[in-house]
Enzyme design. Structure first.
Site, PDB file in Angstrom:
ATOM      1  CE  LYS A  92      -4.485   3.288  -4.135  1.00 21.49           C
ATOM      2  NZ  LYS A  92      -4.685   3.762  -2.795  1.00 21.49           N
ATOM      3  CD  GLU A 147       0.127  -1.315   6.049  1.00 23.32           C
ATOM      4  OE1 GLU A 147      -0.162  -0.211   5.559  1.00 23.32           O
ATOM      5  OE2 GLU A 147      -0.320  -2.393   5.634  1.00 23.32           O
ATOM      6  CG  PHE A 166     -13.241   4.101   1.346  1.00 26.78           C
ATOM      7  CD1 PHE A 166     -12.391   5.152   1.606  1.00 26.78           C
ATOM      8  CD2 PHE A 166     -12.714   2.922   0.885  1.00 26.78           C
ATOM      9  CE1 PHE A 166     -11.021   5.036   1.403  1.00 26.78           C
ATOM     10  CE2 PHE A 166     -11.345   2.786   0.677  1.00 26.78           C
ATOM     11  CZ  PHE A 166     -10.496   3.845   0.940  1.00 26.78           C
ATOM     12  NE  ARG A 215       0.843  -6.055  -5.085  1.00 24.04           N
ATOM     13  CZ  ARG A 215       1.481  -5.746  -3.964  1.00 24.04           C
ATOM     14  NH1 ARG A 215       1.865  -6.707  -3.140  1.00 24.04           N
ATOM     15  NH2 ARG A 215       1.732  -4.485  -3.653  1.00 24.04           N
ATOM     16  CB  CYS A 275      -4.698  -4.055   1.476  1.00 25.40           C
ATOM     17  SG  CYS A 275      -2.977  -3.618   1.641  1.00 25.40           S
ATOM     18  CB  THR A 287      -1.962  -6.785   7.490  1.00 23.38           C
ATOM     19  OG1 THR A 287      -1.818  -5.406   7.201  1.00 23.38           O
ATOM     20  CG2 THR A 287      -3.390  -7.083   7.898  1.00 23.38           C
ATOM     21  CE  LYS A 331      11.997  -5.746  -3.159  1.00 23.92           C
ATOM     22  NZ  LYS A 331      11.012  -6.130  -2.121  1.00 23.92           N
ATOM     23  N   GLY A 339      -9.966  -3.790  -5.365  1.00 25.15           N
ATOM     24  CA  GLY A 339      -8.898  -4.742  -5.696  1.00 25.15           C
ATOM     25  C   GLY A 339      -7.681  -4.386  -4.874  1.00 25.15           C
ATOM     26  NE  ARG A 370      -5.113   6.922   1.879  1.00 26.88           N
ATOM     27  CZ  ARG A 370      -5.569   8.160   1.848  1.00 26.88           C
ATOM     28  NH1 ARG A 370      -6.735   8.423   1.354  1.00 26.88           N
ATOM     29  NH2 ARG A 370      -4.827   9.165   2.310  1.00 26.88           N
TER      30      ARG A 370
END
Ligand code: UDX
Length: 433
Positions: free
Chosen positions: A320, A151, A249, A327, A260, A121, A35, A257, A154
């Site tokens: 989305k 954080e 929302f 994921r 998060c 998180t 990476k 999905g 999105r």
């Protein structure tokens, strides 16, 4: 300021690059050699609008570097962000072993004051554990503070979310760390909520859980609308204009999905349980979300009667739009189930097909939505990509074996679909048959 970001995943990369853009000297660190090598050659590990240009610009100006060398990067930094993964364990709790590892490594190498900021998180009380870990491995007896700065990025708009946040949350417990965080974020001109570390940790889990609750709430309403013959889009509009509720929302669909919401809701239930609270509301949120995918599969089965041997075209695979992330995408469960029943699947997604190939087998990946439509018995809309709104519906109808669209994202108007001669089934609205 001199900054080290440990973990160059989604959050770490966006955070590091944006902090460099704000004028800081940033080292983005990772243990993944491939990476780091790719990033140093300008190859992005993820697709995120605006990110690549920012990486190129800040690397060229010397503000940003990608490195495997955690020791020197931490030594040189004033602020160290922990952005490593906190994946779910089998029981739904967050696995904090990467966080612990990062804390231990920081403690072993730091030889001057550091502000250590948890950005990943994490469950409430992680800050305390990080501080304890650092204290017990503090080889050079260096001063340090711990802060929590969750954080709220999105996917698909992470760079712009970082640069234009609604608010910045900082949990810190010393004057020095507060001043450093104030200085770091001053260029963003956004309101900063200063609080204690535990409250900051809860703000993150509570915010994501609340958003997930909004989605499950409107999906439950969609089910009631279907039974009553009402229109969930109008209901959401009518509710959303109340400033206290808000329209965002409240899009009914096939459930949330991504990396998060499912993980964070689960982790929040688990941490609440550990603290002695049974968070039944969030358990219902999860249950409704799972049901929503099953309910959608039922709609397909009802519309097709026999699934075996039918060709089903899928438009949209990502969890989305504007991301290639697969994921926990609802498409995974829906497609697998249809394949189990013997359906032949054709699919198209503007960005997620490469990642989808790693997860889903035996799919005919197509070059365009029109290729998907060709000879299909039904077309499913699983992700609301803007491109799908601009399709030539007459051409689609002509190409399909049978003009049936089952729309899991309510992107078309039932009236228009009726006029165009489609059978059209969507979420929480009357069916056109
Ligand atoms: C989310 C949070 O928004 C972000 O603040 C946090 O830091 C990470 O998690 P993200 O996972 O990128 O971000 O996606 P988001 O845009 O919030 O959507 C999550 C899921 O909810 C998607 O599957 C989406 O399709 C679904 N969703 C969203 C709905 O079904 N209906 C809606 O009205 C909104």
């Amino acid at each position: 300021m001199k900054i080290a970001v440990i973990g160059t995943g989604y959050v770490g990369l966006v955070t590091g690059v944006c902090l460099a853009e704000l004028g800081n000297d940033v080292a983005c660190i990772d243990i993944d050699e491939e990476k780091i090598g790719k990033l140093n050659n300008g190859i992005m590990p993820i697709y995120e609008p605006g990110l690549e240009e920012m990486v190129v610009r800040n690397k060229a100006s010397g503000k940003l570097r990608f490195t495997l060398d955690i020791g020197n990067s931490v030594k040189e930094a004033e602020v160290v962000f922990i952005c490593v993964g906190t994946p779910p364990k089998a029981n739904g709790e967050a696995d904090l072993s990467y966080v612990e590892n990062a804390a231990r490594t920081i403690a072993e190498v730091m030889d001057s004051y550091k502000l250590i900021v948890e950005k990943s998180t994490v469950p409430v009380q992680t800050g305390e554990m990080v501080a304890k870990t650092i204290k017990s491995h503090n080889m050079h007896n260096a001063d340090f503070d711990v802060a929590s700065n969750p954080e709220f990025l999105r996917e698909g708009s992470a760079v712009s979310d970082f640069m234009n946040p609604d608010r910045i949350v900082v949990g810190c417990e010393s004057q020095k760390s507060r001043q450093m965080m104030e200085k770091l974020y001053a260029p963003l001109k956004a309101p900063i909520i200063f609080t204690d570390i535990k409250s900051a940790e809860i703000i993150k889990h509570a915010s994501n859980s609340f958003l997930a609750t909004k989605i499950s709430f409107i999906n439950a309403i969609a089910n009631v609308c279907e039974l009553a013959g009402a229109d969930v889009e109008k209901v959401a509009e009518g509710m959303g204009l109340d400033m206290r509720i808000g329209r965002q929302f409240l899009n009914a669909g096939i459930g949330y999905g991504g990396s998060c919401f499912p993980k964070d809701v689960d982790a929040f239930i688990k941490i609440s349980e550990k603290l002695g609270y049974d968070f039944r509301l969030l358990k219902a949120v999860q249950e409704i979300n799972d049901m929503q995918k099953k309910h959608f599969i039922n709609k397909i089965e009802r519309a097709l009667w026999i699934v075996k041997g039918k060709t089903i075209g899928v438009l949209g695979l990502a969890f989305k739009p504007n991301t290639d992330d697969m994921r926990l995408a609802p498409s995974l469960e829906i497609i697998s189930r249809l394949q189990e029943e013997g359906a032949i699947i054709k699919a198209y997604d503007p960005k997620a097909m490469e990642k989808s190939k790693l997860e889903l087998e035996n799919i005919d990946y197509c070059d365009s939505p029109y290729d998907v439509a060709k000879e299909s018995d039904a077309l499913l809309i699983l992700t609301e990509w803007k491109d799908f709104l601009e399709l030539d519906l007459k051409k689609i109808k002509h190409l399909m074996r049978h003009p049936l669209i089952i729309d899991g994202r309510n992107i078309y108007s039932p009236d228009v679909m009726k006029k165009e001669g489609f059978s059209y089934i969507s979420i929480g609205r009357k069916e056109v048959v």
